[in-house]
Design an enzyme around this catalytic site. Structure first.
Site, PDB file in Angstrom:
ATOM      1  N   HIS A   1       8.762  -3.633  -1.561  1.00 53.02           N
ATOM      2  CA  HIS A   1       7.898  -3.763  -2.741  1.00 53.02           C
ATOM      3  C   HIS A   1       8.232  -2.699  -3.788  1.00 53.02           C
ATOM      4  O   HIS A   1       8.155  -2.943  -4.989  1.00 53.02           O
ATOM      5  CB  HIS A   1       6.441  -3.667  -2.292  1.00 53.02           C
ATOM      6  CG  HIS A   1       5.489  -3.741  -3.435  1.00 53.02           C
ATOM      7  ND1 HIS A   1       5.407  -4.865  -4.240  1.00 53.02           N
ATOM      8  CD2 HIS A   1       4.602  -2.848  -3.939  1.00 53.02           C
ATOM      9  CE1 HIS A   1       4.509  -4.645  -5.167  1.00 53.02           C
ATOM     10  NE2 HIS A   1       4.013  -3.443  -5.020  1.00 53.02           N
TER      11      HIS A   1
ATOM     12  N   THR B   1      -1.468 -14.443  -1.991  1.00 56.64           N
ATOM     13  CA  THR B   1      -2.455 -15.516  -2.187  1.00 56.64           C
ATOM     14  C   THR B   1      -1.949 -16.559  -3.188  1.00 56.64           C
ATOM     15  O   THR B   1      -2.590 -17.588  -3.382  1.00 56.64           O
ATOM     16  CB  THR B   1      -3.774 -14.947  -2.735  1.00 56.64           C
ATOM     17  OG1 THR B   1      -3.500 -14.377  -4.022  1.00 56.64           O
ATOM     18  CG2 THR B   1      -4.352 -13.897  -1.818  1.00 56.64           C
TER      19      THR B   1
ATOM     20  N   LYS C   1      -0.139  -8.080 -16.025  1.00 57.54           N
ATOM     21  CA  LYS C   1      -1.124  -8.600 -15.077  1.00 57.54           C
ATOM     22  C   LYS C   1      -2.232  -7.580 -14.872  1.00 57.54           C
ATOM     23  O   LYS C   1      -1.976  -6.395 -14.707  1.00 57.54           O
ATOM     24  CB  LYS C   1      -0.420  -8.869 -13.740  1.00 57.54           C
ATOM     25  CG  LYS C   1      -1.311  -9.394 -12.660  1.00 57.54           C
ATOM     26  CD  LYS C   1      -0.507  -9.802 -11.417  1.00 57.54           C
ATOM     27  CE  LYS C   1      -0.054  -8.636 -10.593  1.00 57.54           C
ATOM     28  NZ  LYS C   1       0.651  -9.027  -9.383  1.00 57.54           N
TER      29      LYS C   1
ATOM     30  N   THR D   1      -1.050 -14.537  -8.440  1.00 56.78           N
ATOM     31  CA  THR D   1      -0.161 -14.037  -9.507  1.00 56.78           C
ATOM     32  C   THR D   1       0.733 -15.165 -10.002  1.00 56.78           C
ATOM     33  O   THR D   1       0.889 -15.392 -11.209  1.00 56.78           O
ATOM     34  CB  THR D   1       0.728 -12.892  -8.946  1.00 56.78           C
ATOM     35  OG1 THR D   1      -0.118 -11.870  -8.433  1.00 56.78           O
ATOM     36  CG2 THR D   1       1.661 -12.329  -9.991  1.00 56.78           C
TER      37      THR D   1
ATOM     38  N   ASP E   1       4.631  -8.973 -13.652  1.00 59.03           N
ATOM     39  CA  ASP E   1       3.875  -7.752 -13.940  1.00 59.03           C
ATOM     40  C   ASP E   1       4.839  -6.633 -14.312  1.00 59.03           C
ATOM     41  O   ASP E   1       6.056  -6.749 -14.118  1.00 59.03           O
ATOM     42  CB  ASP E   1       2.949  -7.350 -12.777  1.00 59.03           C
ATOM     43  CG  ASP E   1       3.694  -7.257 -11.457  1.00 59.03           C
ATOM     44  OD1 ASP E   1       4.869  -6.849 -11.464  1.00 59.03           O
ATOM     45  OD2 ASP E   1       3.101  -7.597 -10.417  1.00 59.03           O
TER      46      ASP E   1
ATOM     47  N   GLN F   1       0.874  -1.185   0.000  1.00 58.68           N
ATOM     48  CA  GLN F   1       0.000   0.000   0.000  1.00 58.68           C
ATOM     49  C   GLN F   1       0.911   1.235   0.000  1.00 58.68           C
ATOM     50  O   GLN F   1       0.973   1.996   0.957  1.00 58.68           O
ATOM     51  CB  GLN F   1      -0.915  -0.035   1.224  1.00 58.68           C
ATOM     52  CG  GLN F   1      -1.891  -1.208   1.179  1.00 58.68           C
ATOM     53  CD  GLN F   1      -2.822  -1.217   2.365  1.00 58.68           C
ATOM     54  OE1 GLN F   1      -3.478  -0.228   2.645  1.00 58.68           O
ATOM     55  NE2 GLN F   1      -2.856  -2.323   3.077  1.00 58.68           N
TER      56      GLN F   1
HETATM   57  C1  R5P Z   1       2.401  -7.139  -6.716  1.00 55.01           C
HETATM   58  O1  R5P Z   1       2.625  -6.059  -7.235  1.00 55.01           O
HETATM   59  C2  R5P Z   1       3.420  -7.973  -6.041  1.00 55.01           C
HETATM   60  O2  R5P Z   1       4.693  -7.793  -6.587  1.00 55.01           O
HETATM   61  C3  R5P Z   1       3.048  -9.444  -6.076  1.00 55.01           C
HETATM   62  O3  R5P Z   1       2.997  -9.864  -7.410  1.00 55.01           O
HETATM   63  C4  R5P Z   1       1.697  -9.663  -5.473  1.00 55.01           C
HETATM   64  O4  R5P Z   1       1.571  -8.979  -4.275  1.00 55.01           O
HETATM   65  C5  R5P Z   1       1.451 -11.124  -5.236  1.00 55.01           C
HETATM   66  O5  R5P Z   1       0.175 -11.275  -4.673  1.00 55.01           O
HETATM   67  P1  R5P Z   1      -0.649 -12.607  -4.876  1.00 55.01           P
HETATM   68  O6  R5P Z   1       0.254 -13.742  -4.470  1.00 55.01           O
HETATM   69  O7  R5P Z   1      -1.816 -12.450  -3.955  1.00 55.01           O
HETATM   70  O8  R5P Z   1      -1.065 -12.674  -6.301  1.00 55.01           O
END
Ligand code: R5P
Length: 304
Positions: A130, A225, A192, A228, A169, A97
């Site tokens: 991040h 989760t 993505k 991705t 992404d 965030q």
């Molecule tokens: C997103 O910008 C992050 O780099 C990760 O790709 C993302 O947070 C992964 O989240 P999830 O495992 O829920 O898809």
């Protein structure tokens, strides 16, 4: 070497112990209890006057408790006249965030930075934030480490003669480029789509580049989760990738992550130990590399 002590919060004691072992010290004594109403009550049981103190706390689930623990440990130490105080935060919860995604939402990563500052820390050590720009949310110095070299060392044990590094992404292109550089491999980008009205839901879209017959190495900062990663792996296999390896620093593993990863066409998952993973979340095709040497080196250079 200056006199220093390393304390551990409750989030990732095995990592703190591994760092202490590499530094040839034992962890500083602290009692972490709670009042009957659930309030956290840390009690430092060392003389820290004039010393440099480090507190290792991953802001992983339950992140709000770990943030509070880091803050209260900081305040307790700060009141005991140390020379310098450093927060060692292997995983920064709320880091995703990092901007106001929608009007009416907070910039939570900045709030966490302010929490750490007001808790008397003079410096902070972070791992694979991040977004690099989060460093700018802090007024105090930030040592930003990366687990990429550790992940790359593990990847180099495999045959990478026909491999490509995948950014899942557009936001992860810089990270993927850095890993591609370390492994001397080409890079491919995936686009993505994320739905702001549906939390944590993503769908892998387009692959920009050729993966046919290749070993595709997806690199990400966080697996939350697993959506991705799982969608990415499926799209890569559909596009003809021979093998899919996933490398990531932070194993948030929220919700159905384990199920998502288990049923995705992933040959191997290489992650770091910034977040303590319970046994039941460790999959048979998973390898955990330790960032302890990186943290120990950073501490040594600060007290050396
Ligand atoms: C997103 O910008 C992050 O780099 C990760 O790709 C993302 O947070 C992964 O989240 P999830 O495992 O829920 O898809």
């Amino acid at each position: 070497m200056k006199d220093f002590l390393l304390f551990s919060g409750s989030s990732n004691q095995p990592l703190a112990l591994a760092v202490a072992k590499l530094l040839g010290i034992t962890l500083g004594k602290v009692e972490l209890t709670r009042f009957a109403d659930g309030e956290i009550r840390p009690w430092i049981q060392e003389d820290v006057r004039g010393k440099t103190v480090f507190v290792l706390e991953s802001l992983s689930y339950p992140m709000d408790e770990h943030i509070m623990e880091l803050s209260l440990l900081g305040d307790a130490l700060g009141r005991s006249a140390p020379f310098n105080m450093v927060a060692v935060v292997p995983y920064m919860g709320y880091a995703r965030q990092d901007k106001q995604h929608r009007f009416g939402e907070p910039v939570s990563a900045r709030v966490i930075a302010k929490y750490i500052e007001i808790s008397r820390y003079h410096e902070v050590i972070m791992v694979d934030l991040h977004n690099d720009a989060i460093v700018g949310f802090f007024e105090i110095p930030v040592v930003h480490l990366s687990a990429l070299s550790r992940l790359a060392d593990e990847l180099k044990k495999q045959d990478l003669s026909n491999a490509v590094v995948i950014s899942p992404d557009v936001g992860g292109v810089k990270r993927a480029r850095n890993l591609a550089y370390l492994l001397d491999l080409p890079m491919v980008v995936m686009e993505k789509k994320r739905y702001l009205d549906r939390q944590d839901k993503t769908e892998s879209m387009q692959i920009i580049g050729n993966v046919k017959g290749k070993t595709a190495i997806i690199i990400d900062d966080v697996i939350s989760t697993g959506s991705t990663t799982a969608n990415g792996a499926r799209s890569l296999k559909d596009a003809g990738a021979a093998r899919v390896i996933v490398a990531a620093t932070h194993t948030v593993f929220a919700g159905d992550a384990v199920k998502n990863l288990k049923f995705a066409p992933i040959d191997e998952i290489i992650v770091a130990d910034t977040i303590l993973l319970p046994e039941k979340k460790i999959l048979p095709n998973m390898k955990i590399v330790s960032i302890a040497p990186l943290v120990a080196d950073a501490i040594s250079s600060m007290v050396g």
